[in-house]
Design a protein around this motif. Sequence first.
Motif, PDB file in Angstrom:
ATOM      1  N   ASP A  42       6.998 -18.461  55.775  1.00  0.00           N
ATOM      2  CA  ASP A  42       6.496 -18.409  54.507  1.00  0.00           C
ATOM      3  C   ASP A  42       5.647 -17.257  54.216  1.00  0.00           C
ATOM      4  OD1 ASP A  42       5.712 -18.866  51.869  1.00  0.00           O
ATOM      5  OD2 ASP A  42       5.261 -20.939  52.030  1.00  0.00           O
ATOM      6  N   VAL A  43       6.038 -16.483  53.320  1.00  0.00           N
ATOM      7  CA  VAL A  43       5.321 -15.118  53.214  1.00  0.00           C
ATOM      8  C   VAL A  43       3.951 -15.283  52.535  1.00  0.00           C
ATOM      9  CG1 VAL A  43       7.251 -13.456  53.070  1.00  0.00           C
ATOM     10  CG2 VAL A  43       6.484 -14.673  50.755  1.00  0.00           C
ATOM     11  N   ALA A  44       3.734 -16.345  51.860  1.00  0.00           N
ATOM     12  CA  ALA A  44       2.560 -16.852  51.383  1.00  0.00           C
ATOM     13  C   ALA A  44       1.455 -17.120  52.321  1.00  0.00           C
ATOM     14  CB  ALA A  44       2.622 -17.997  50.110  1.00  0.00           C
ATOM     15  N   THR A  45       2.021 -17.597  53.519  1.00  0.00           N
ATOM     16  CA  THR A  45       0.984 -18.064  54.543  1.00  0.00           C
ATOM     17  C   THR A  45       0.643 -16.922  55.565  1.00  0.00           C
ATOM     18  OG1 THR A  45       2.613 -18.950  55.996  1.00  0.00           O
ATOM     19  CG2 THR A  45       1.877 -20.276  54.306  1.00  0.00           C
ATOM     20  N   ILE A  46       1.036 -15.865  55.394  1.00  0.00           N
ATOM     21  CA  ILE A  46       0.914 -14.617  56.415  1.00  0.00           C
ATOM     22  C   ILE A  46      -0.556 -14.336  56.017  1.00  0.00           C
ATOM     23  CG2 ILE A  46       1.343 -12.266  57.093  1.00  0.00           C
ATOM     24  CD1 ILE A  46       4.264 -13.265  56.362  1.00  0.00           C
ATOM     25  N   GLU A  47      -1.365 -14.063  57.126  1.00  0.00           N
ATOM     26  CA  GLU A  47      -2.933 -13.786  57.035  1.00  0.00           C
ATOM     27  C   GLU A  47      -3.059 -12.312  57.016  1.00  0.00           C
ATOM     28  OE1 GLU A  47      -5.533 -16.145  59.017  1.00  0.00           O
ATOM     29  OE2 GLU A  47      -4.333 -18.141  58.810  1.00  0.00           O
ATOM     30  N   ASP A  48      -2.223 -11.772  57.744  1.00  0.00           N
ATOM     31  CA  ASP A  48      -2.619 -10.223  58.021  1.00  0.00           C
ATOM     32  C   ASP A  48      -1.936  -9.549  56.721  1.00  0.00           C
ATOM     33  OD1 ASP A  48      -1.343  -7.337  58.785  1.00  0.00           O
ATOM     34  OD2 ASP A  48      -3.110  -8.051  60.102  1.00  0.00           O
ATOM     35  N   PRO A  49      -2.739  -8.803  55.924  1.00  0.00           N
ATOM     36  CA  PRO A  49      -2.339  -8.266  54.751  1.00  0.00           C
ATOM     37  C   PRO A  49      -1.345  -7.107  55.051  1.00  0.00           C
ATOM     38  CG  PRO A  49      -4.748  -7.622  54.914  1.00  0.00           C
ATOM     39  CD  PRO A  49      -4.396  -8.546  56.231  1.00  0.00           C
ATOM     40  N   VAL A  50      -1.120  -6.387  55.948  1.00  0.00           N
ATOM     41  CA  VAL A  50      -0.241  -5.602  56.224  1.00  0.00           C
ATOM     42  C   VAL A  50       1.042  -6.147  56.716  1.00  0.00           C
ATOM     43  CG1 VAL A  50       0.494  -3.485  57.789  1.00  0.00           C
ATOM     44  CG2 VAL A  50      -1.954  -3.624  57.103  1.00  0.00           C
ATOM     45  N   GLU A  51       0.993  -7.069  57.457  1.00  0.00           N
ATOM     46  CA  GLU A  51       2.132  -7.836  57.959  1.00  0.00           C
ATOM     47  C   GLU A  51       2.871  -8.677  56.485  1.00  0.00           C
ATOM     48  OE1 GLU A  51       3.974 -11.614  60.455  1.00  0.00           O
ATOM     49  OE2 GLU A  51       1.754 -10.364  61.351  1.00  0.00           O
ATOM     50  N   GLN A  52       2.038  -9.136  55.757  1.00  0.00           N
ATOM     51  CA  GLN A  52       2.362  -9.819  54.489  1.00  0.00           C
ATOM     52  C   GLN A  52       3.002  -8.774  53.678  1.00  0.00           C
ATOM     53  OE1 GLN A  52      -0.712 -11.383  51.663  1.00  0.00           O
ATOM     54  NE2 GLN A  52       0.558 -13.446  51.916  1.00  0.00           N
ATOM     55  N   ASN A  53       2.368  -7.696  53.391  1.00  0.00           N
ATOM     56  CA  ASN A  53       3.063  -6.529  52.381  1.00  0.00           C
ATOM     57  C   ASN A  53       4.371  -6.319  53.125  1.00  0.00           C
ATOM     58  OD1 ASN A  53       1.174  -6.461  50.429  1.00  0.00           O
ATOM     59  ND2 ASN A  53      -0.167  -5.207  51.458  1.00  0.00           N
ATOM     60  N   ALA A  54       4.521  -6.000  54.374  1.00  0.00           N
ATOM     61  CA  ALA A  54       5.666  -5.471  54.964  1.00  0.00           C
ATOM     62  C   ALA A  54       6.755  -6.741  54.731  1.00  0.00           C
ATOM     63  CB  ALA A  54       5.659  -5.252  56.506  1.00  0.00           C
TER      64      ALA A  54
END
Length: 120
Positions: free
Chosen positions: A82-94
């Motif tokens: 789930d993209v909303a639960t990704i904590e690392d901002p770079v990983e989430q943006n990717a």
Amino acid sequence: MPRKTIPEMSFPQIYPLLVAKAERKGRTKAEVDEIICWLTGYDEAALDNLLERDITYAEFFGSAPALNPDRSLITGKICGVDVATIEDPVEQNARYLDKLVDELARGRAMEKILRRSSAS
């Protein structure tokens, strides 16, 4: 060779894969570029310049002129996460970028991909 984390991955090496994913489904490089510019605030010239350099996802997103605040409206799962639960901002943006290109490849209208209301 150890596997690279998403922030360590080369953006210029991933970019053609994103374009190919869209083109296989009849979409265009220009549409992928529009998505990237919407998400990051880069313009076409800056994006072209960055693709000439060997930069990582961390550098790409870290130097983005204006990450779109509406990116938080992107929901769902990519690679089972789930993209909303990704904590690392770079990983989430990717992952946001990957999710948007997936939506493009599935034929979704650009207006909906970019979270624009029809009144805008």
